[in-house]
Design an enzyme around this catalytic site. Structure first.
Site, mmCIF file in Angstrom:
data_model
loop_
_atom_site.group_PDB
_atom_site.id
_atom_site.type_symbol
_atom_site.label_atom_id
_atom_site.label_comp_id
_atom_site.label_asym_id
_atom_site.label_seq_id
_atom_site.Cartn_x
_atom_site.Cartn_y
_atom_site.Cartn_z
ATOM 1 N N ALA A 22 0.864 -1.194 0.000
ATOM 2 C CA ALA A 22 0.000 0.000 0.000
ATOM 3 C C ALA A 22 0.899 1.243 0.000
ATOM 4 C CB ALA A 22 -0.963 -0.002 1.183
ATOM 5 N N LEU A 23 1.816 1.270 -0.941
ATOM 6 C CA LEU A 23 2.887 2.274 -0.910
ATOM 7 C C LEU A 23 2.362 3.682 -1.160
ATOM 8 C CD1 LEU A 23 5.713 0.393 -2.861
ATOM 9 C CD2 LEU A 23 5.139 0.309 -0.428
ATOM 10 N N HIS A 24 2.896 4.630 -0.385
ATOM 11 C CA HIS A 24 2.558 6.045 -0.556
ATOM 12 C C HIS A 24 3.879 6.819 -0.729
ATOM 13 C CE1 HIS A 24 3.847 6.508 3.587
ATOM 14 N NE2 HIS A 24 2.950 5.617 3.978
ATOM 15 N N HIS A 45 6.876 5.924 1.486
ATOM 16 C CA HIS A 45 7.650 4.725 1.115
ATOM 17 C C HIS A 45 8.554 5.013 -0.092
ATOM 18 C CE1 HIS A 45 3.966 2.608 2.857
ATOM 19 N NE2 HIS A 45 4.944 2.130 3.580
ATOM 20 N N SER A 54 0.710 8.160 5.749
ATOM 21 C CA SER A 54 0.574 6.825 6.331
ATOM 22 C C SER A 54 -0.464 6.074 5.505
ATOM 23 C CB SER A 54 0.078 6.968 7.772
ATOM 24 O OG SER A 54 -0.474 5.750 8.213
#
Ligand code: PAF
Length: 280
Positions: A34-36, A39, A187
């Site tokens: 769930a990369l944002h 990351h 997050s």
């Protein structure tokens, strides 16, 4: 081009042994997917610092307190791979559970002291799960450097302690927290915030920044805490798990920033637990 996905520790080892034989350094960014942009900034830091970059994506069952959270945790592998493509990482390590916890797995790593406070006091066993999986990922990848966000500062310090205590030869690097416009720390949990909650969420970082300014100017936590809690309550934060000043190295509770320290908060906003910390 998206990076190749490797799902077994044997295939990963074949790659890393080849890299090591060529004298190449290896960086790892452990994630649960769930990369944002937070990351991605870690992946960029790794890309700059090491010859080879491994991103791990593993939703670690041992660090969830609630089985529903584990079940509902977003799994977005293809999206994650696409987001990483422009950075040019070398491999995504996406192990199945049995690659990390084979049948009969019976070991747990507890980092005493650092795990008793802040989130550790509210999430029993969480940091044992984190320390255990991160140790496994460090050993499986044999990485020289690991990149973690300062956003999870307690986690970062626990991982540093664990690697030092277990003689795992890896440099653990803390990278700056990436924030949304308005200041909310990025997050994966922010996805769970309603549109209305998003309007109020940045109040947390505003309150913390104001407290940090006052602490630097000589005030003590006792002078500031009540007004800060009132501001958070008025903005709709249902409860505050903690709002504390702690020493950066050993997380000892402080009243004033008498040594390098950070302000830490965990709050509940519309059912979503948000954490943040800033250097004082
Ligand atoms: O910060 C996270 O995403 C996780 O705690 C980590 C470090 C990947 C371990 O599962």
């Amino acid at each position: 081009m998206t990076a190749p996905i490797v799902r077994t520790k044997e295939k990963l080892r074949t790659l890393t042994e080849k890299w090591k034989a060529n004298g190449e350094s290896v960086g790892i960014v452990p994630t649960m997917g769930a990369l944002h942009p937070g990351h991605l900034s870690l992946a960029q830091a790794a890309r700059k610092a090491t010859d080879r970059v491994i991103i791990t994506i593993f939703v670690n069952p041992k660090q969830f307190n609630n089985p529903d959270d584990l079940e509902n945790y977003p799994r977005t592998e293809q999206d994650d791979a696409r987001k990483l493509a422009p950075i040019g990482v070398d491999v995504l390590y996406v192990p199945e559970v049995d690659q990390i916890y084979p049948a009969g797995f019976a070991t747990s790593i507890s980092v005493n002291g650092l795990t008793d406070v802040l989130c550790g006091a509210h999430r029993p066993g969480h940091f044992d799960g984190v320390a255990t999986v991160v140790a496994k990922l460090f050993i499986q990848t044999g990485a020289d450097m690991a990149f973690f966000g300062n956003k999870d500062f307690q986690q970062l310090q626990i991982v540093r302690r664990m690697a030092a205590d277990l003689d795992i030869p890896i440099d653990v690097i803390g990278c700056p927290t990436i924030r949304e416009d308005g200041g909310l720390a990025m997050s994966s949990r922010n996805l769970l915030l309603s549109d209305r909650a998003r309007i109020y969420a940045p109040v947390l970082s505003e309150v913390m920044a104001d407290m940090a300014t006052d602490l630097r100017a000589g005030k003590a936590m006792a002078d500031l805490q009540e007004a800060a809690l009132d501001r958070l309550e008025q903005a709709g934060f249902a409860s505050v798990d903690y709002l504390e000043l702690r020493a950066s190295n050993d997380l000892a509770l402080l009243e004033t920033p008498s040594r390098p320290s950070r302000l830490f908060a965990a709050v509940l906003l519309a059912g979503v637990r948000l954490i943040d910390n800033i250097e004082v």
